[in-house]
Design a protein around this motif. Sequence first.
Motif, PDB file in Angstrom:
ATOM      1  N   PRO A 188       0.787  -1.230   0.000  1.00 12.58           N
ATOM      2  CA  PRO A 188       0.000   0.000   0.000  1.00 12.58           C
ATOM      3  C   PRO A 188       0.825   1.288   0.000  1.00 12.58           C
ATOM      4  O   PRO A 188       1.854   1.371   0.667  1.00 12.58           O
ATOM      5  CB  PRO A 188      -0.825  -0.103   1.287  1.00 12.58           C
ATOM      6  N   ASN A 189       0.324   2.217  -0.754  1.00  6.27           N
ATOM      7  CA  ASN A 189       0.849   3.587  -0.851  1.00  6.27           C
ATOM      8  C   ASN A 189       2.139   3.709  -1.654  1.00  6.27           C
ATOM      9  O   ASN A 189       2.624   4.817  -1.880  1.00  6.27           O
ATOM     10  CB  ASN A 189       1.037   4.216   0.553  1.00  6.27           C
ATOM     11  N   LEU A 190       2.689   2.594  -2.096  1.00  6.99           N
ATOM     12  CA  LEU A 190       3.925   2.696  -2.890  1.00  6.99           C
ATOM     13  C   LEU A 190       3.653   3.325  -4.263  1.00  6.99           C
ATOM     14  O   LEU A 190       4.583   3.777  -4.926  1.00  6.99           O
ATOM     15  CB  LEU A 190       4.622   1.341  -2.999  1.00  6.99           C
TER      16      LEU A 190
ATOM     17  N   MET B  57       2.526   6.078  -4.448  1.00  6.80           N
ATOM     18  CA  MET B  57       2.791   7.504  -4.173  1.00  6.80           C
ATOM     19  C   MET B  57       4.290   7.844  -4.240  1.00  6.80           C
ATOM     20  O   MET B  57       4.672   9.002  -4.054  1.00  6.80           O
ATOM     21  CB  MET B  57       2.280   7.876  -2.770  1.00  6.80           C
TER      22      MET B  57
ATOM     23  N   ARG C   7       5.392  12.237  -2.975  1.00  7.58           N
ATOM     24  CA  ARG C   7       5.378  12.798  -1.618  1.00  7.58           C
ATOM     25  C   ARG C   7       6.598  12.266  -0.865  1.00  7.58           C
ATOM     26  O   ARG C   7       7.158  11.255  -1.235  1.00  7.58           O
ATOM     27  CB  ARG C   7       4.131  12.368  -0.831  1.00  7.58           C
ATOM     28  N   GLN C   8       6.949  12.947   0.225  1.00  9.32           N
ATOM     29  CA  GLN C   8       8.026  12.525   1.144  1.00  9.32           C
ATOM     30  C   GLN C   8       9.328  12.110   0.440  1.00  9.32           C
ATOM     31  O   GLN C   8       9.889  11.044   0.756  1.00  9.32           O
ATOM     32  CB  GLN C   8       7.521  11.366   2.013  1.00  9.32           C
TER      33      GLN C   8
ATOM     34  N   TYR D 114      11.820   8.700   0.903  1.00  7.39           N
ATOM     35  CA  TYR D 114      11.820   7.626  -0.097  1.00  7.39           C
ATOM     36  C   TYR D 114      12.533   7.991  -1.408  1.00  7.39           C
ATOM     37  O   TYR D 114      12.605   7.153  -2.312  1.00  7.39           O
ATOM     38  CB  TYR D 114      10.369   7.212  -0.404  1.00  7.39           C
TER      39      TYR D 114
ATOM     40  N   ASN E  75       7.880  -5.791  -1.290  1.00 10.28           N
ATOM     41  CA  ASN E  75       7.916  -4.658  -0.381  1.00 10.28           C
ATOM     42  C   ASN E  75       6.500  -4.542   0.173  1.00 10.28           C
ATOM     43  O   ASN E  75       5.627  -3.979  -0.479  1.00 10.28           O
ATOM     44  CB  ASN E  75       8.328  -3.364  -1.095  1.00 10.28           C
TER      45      ASN E  75
ATOM     46  N   ALA F  77       5.334  -2.807   2.433  1.00  8.48           N
ATOM     47  CA  ALA F  77       5.026  -1.463   2.929  1.00  8.48           C
ATOM     48  C   ALA F  77       4.404  -1.562   4.331  1.00  8.48           C
ATOM     49  O   ALA F  77       4.892  -2.321   5.164  1.00  8.48           O
ATOM     50  CB  ALA F  77       4.158  -0.724   1.914  1.00  8.48           C
ATOM     51  N   GLY F  78       3.313  -0.862   4.581  1.00  8.86           N
ATOM     52  CA  GLY F  78       2.732  -0.825   5.924  1.00  8.86           C
ATOM     53  C   GLY F  78       2.291  -2.190   6.443  1.00  8.86           C
ATOM     54  O   GLY F  78       2.286  -2.422   7.664  1.00  8.86           O
TER      55      GLY F  78
ATOM     56  N   HIS G 121       4.325  -4.430   9.037  1.00  8.35           N
ATOM     57  CA  HIS G 121       4.293  -4.213  10.485  1.00  8.35           C
ATOM     58  C   HIS G 121       2.990  -4.661  11.132  1.00  8.35           C
ATOM     59  O   HIS G 121       2.827  -4.545  12.338  1.00  8.35           O
ATOM     60  CB  HIS G 121       4.540  -2.728  10.773  1.00  8.35           C
TER      61      HIS G 121
ATOM     62  N   HIS H 273      12.774  -3.039   1.636  1.00  8.83           N
ATOM     63  CA  HIS H 273      12.265  -1.728   2.066  1.00  8.83           C
ATOM     64  C   HIS H 273      13.204  -0.666   1.525  1.00  8.83           C
ATOM     65  O   HIS H 273      14.438  -0.810   1.614  1.00  8.83           O
ATOM     66  CB  HIS H 273      12.215  -1.615   3.590  1.00  8.83           C
ATOM     67  N   ILE H 274      12.627   0.375   0.999  1.00  3.37           N
ATOM     68  CA  ILE H 274      13.432   1.470   0.441  1.00  3.37           C
ATOM     69  C   ILE H 274      14.156   2.216   1.565  1.00  3.37           C
ATOM     70  O   ILE H 274      15.345   2.516   1.468  1.00  3.37           O
ATOM     71  CB  ILE H 274      12.517   2.424  -0.358  1.00  3.37           C
ATOM     72  N   SER H 275      13.419   2.497   2.632  1.00  3.39           N
ATOM     73  CA  SER H 275      14.015   3.211   3.770  1.00  3.39           C
ATOM     74  C   SER H 275      14.571   2.199   4.769  1.00  3.39           C
ATOM     75  O   SER H 275      14.217   1.009   4.724  1.00  3.39           O
ATOM     76  CB  SER H 275      12.954   4.089   4.441  1.00  3.39           C
TER      77      SER H 275
ATOM     78  N   ILE I 167      14.079   0.837   7.932  1.00  2.00           N
ATOM     79  CA  ILE I 167      12.972   0.825   8.904  1.00  2.00           C
ATOM     80  C   ILE I 167      13.499   0.857  10.347  1.00  2.00           C
ATOM     81  O   ILE I 167      12.776   1.274  11.247  1.00  2.00           O
ATOM     82  CB  ILE I 167      12.024  -0.381   8.691  1.00  2.00           C
TER      83      ILE I 167
ATOM     84  N   ARG J 236       7.948   0.664  13.217  1.00  2.00           N
ATOM     85  CA  ARG J 236       8.426   0.107  11.935  1.00  2.00           C
ATOM     86  C   ARG J 236       9.562  -0.890  12.125  1.00  2.00           C
ATOM     87  O   ARG J 236      10.018  -1.510  11.175  1.00  2.00           O
ATOM     88  CB  ARG J 236       8.910   1.229  11.012  1.00  2.00           C
TER      89      ARG J 236
HETATM   90  O1  CA2 Z   1      10.756   1.847   3.193  1.00  2.00           O
HETATM   91  C1  CA2 Z   1       9.880   1.163   2.672  1.00  2.00           C
HETATM   92  O2  CA2 Z   1       9.983   0.677   1.545  1.00  2.00           O
HETATM   93  C2  CA2 Z   1       8.550   0.948   3.418  1.00  2.00           C
HETATM   94  O3  CA2 Z   1       8.121  -0.386   3.147  1.00  2.00           O
HETATM   95  C3  CA2 Z   1       7.583   1.953   2.836  1.00  2.00           C
HETATM   96  C4  CA2 Z   1       6.234   1.949   3.558  1.00  2.00           C
HETATM   97  C5  CA2 Z   1       6.397   2.035   5.060  1.00  2.00           C
HETATM   98  O4  CA2 Z   1       5.129   1.862   5.687  1.00  2.00           O
HETATM   99  C6  CA2 Z   1       7.351   0.985   5.593  1.00  2.00           C
HETATM  100  O5  CA2 Z   1       7.492   1.176   6.994  1.00  2.00           O
HETATM  101  C7  CA2 Z   1       8.699   1.098   4.909  1.00  2.00           C
HETATM  102  C8  CA2 Z   1       5.398   3.132   3.079  1.00  2.00           C
HETATM  103  C9  CA2 Z   1       5.113   3.129   1.631  1.00  2.00           C
HETATM  104  C10 CA2 Z   1       4.419   4.399   1.294  1.00  2.00           C
HETATM  105  O6  CA2 Z   1       5.265   5.136   0.444  1.00  2.00           O
HETATM  106  C11 CA2 Z   1       5.001   6.441   0.257  1.00  2.00           C
HETATM  107  C12 CA2 Z   1       5.808   7.081  -0.635  1.00  2.00           C
HETATM  108  C13 CA2 Z   1       5.630   8.403  -0.882  1.00  2.00           C
HETATM  109  C14 CA2 Z   1       4.636   9.102  -0.224  1.00  2.00           C
HETATM  110  C15 CA2 Z   1       3.812   8.460   0.671  1.00  2.00           C
HETATM  111  C16 CA2 Z   1       3.995   7.121   0.913  1.00  2.00           C
END
Ligand code: CA2
Length: 151
Positions: free
Chosen positions: A12-14, A16, A20-21, A25, A76, A78-79, A82, A102-104, A106, A113
């Motif tokens: 989810p949200n990948l 995006m 954003r942010q 990321y 990946n 994502a959320g 966790h 994971h890109i970041s 965690i 996270r």
């Molecule tokens: O670092 C990662 O790849 C994560 O899986 C990304 C997830 C986060 O919940 C995990 O803790 C770490 C979030 C993905 C949402 O990505 C966004 C990117 C840009 C703007 C908003 C959300």
Amino acid sequence: MERPLIAVFNGPNLNMLGLRQPEVYGRATLDDVELLCAQTAERLDVAIDFRQTNGEGELISWVQECRGRAQGIIINPAGYSHTSVALLDALLAVDLPVIEVHISNIHRREPFRHHSYVSRGALGVICGLGVPGYALALQAMTDIIINEDLQ
Ligand code: CA2
């Protein structure tokens, strides 16, 4: 001989990414990630099935459908990393090598996270190396499938 198929699933949200942010990321979009994966797969002579969904149930169904179809899963979550015992159960049941990406990093982020349910079902985890982590995962998965490394 047919090329091995590696599923590359994104949670989810990948979708995006890059929008954003960027401080967390980076600036690459999900299309950029797909292009990197496609180019890497070409070089490695493997096929990929690259997808993203916001739905937990859909992600679980995709994992189930990998049985008998794909030779490995890069995910990946994502959320859902966790929160989702259900996704872990699907990954354990599918009986394929799994690499979690994971890109970041965690572990440098909020305490909630730091734990990933999915990691228990993964052969390995790549985190904090940005989008290139996907290419590293594809390289490692190819080694695992072709050379039976780590299995
Ligand atoms: O670092 C990662 O790849 C994560 O899986 C990304 C997830 C986060 O919940 C995990 O803790 C770490 C979030 C993905 C949402 O990505 C966004 C990117 C840009 C703007 C908003 C959300």
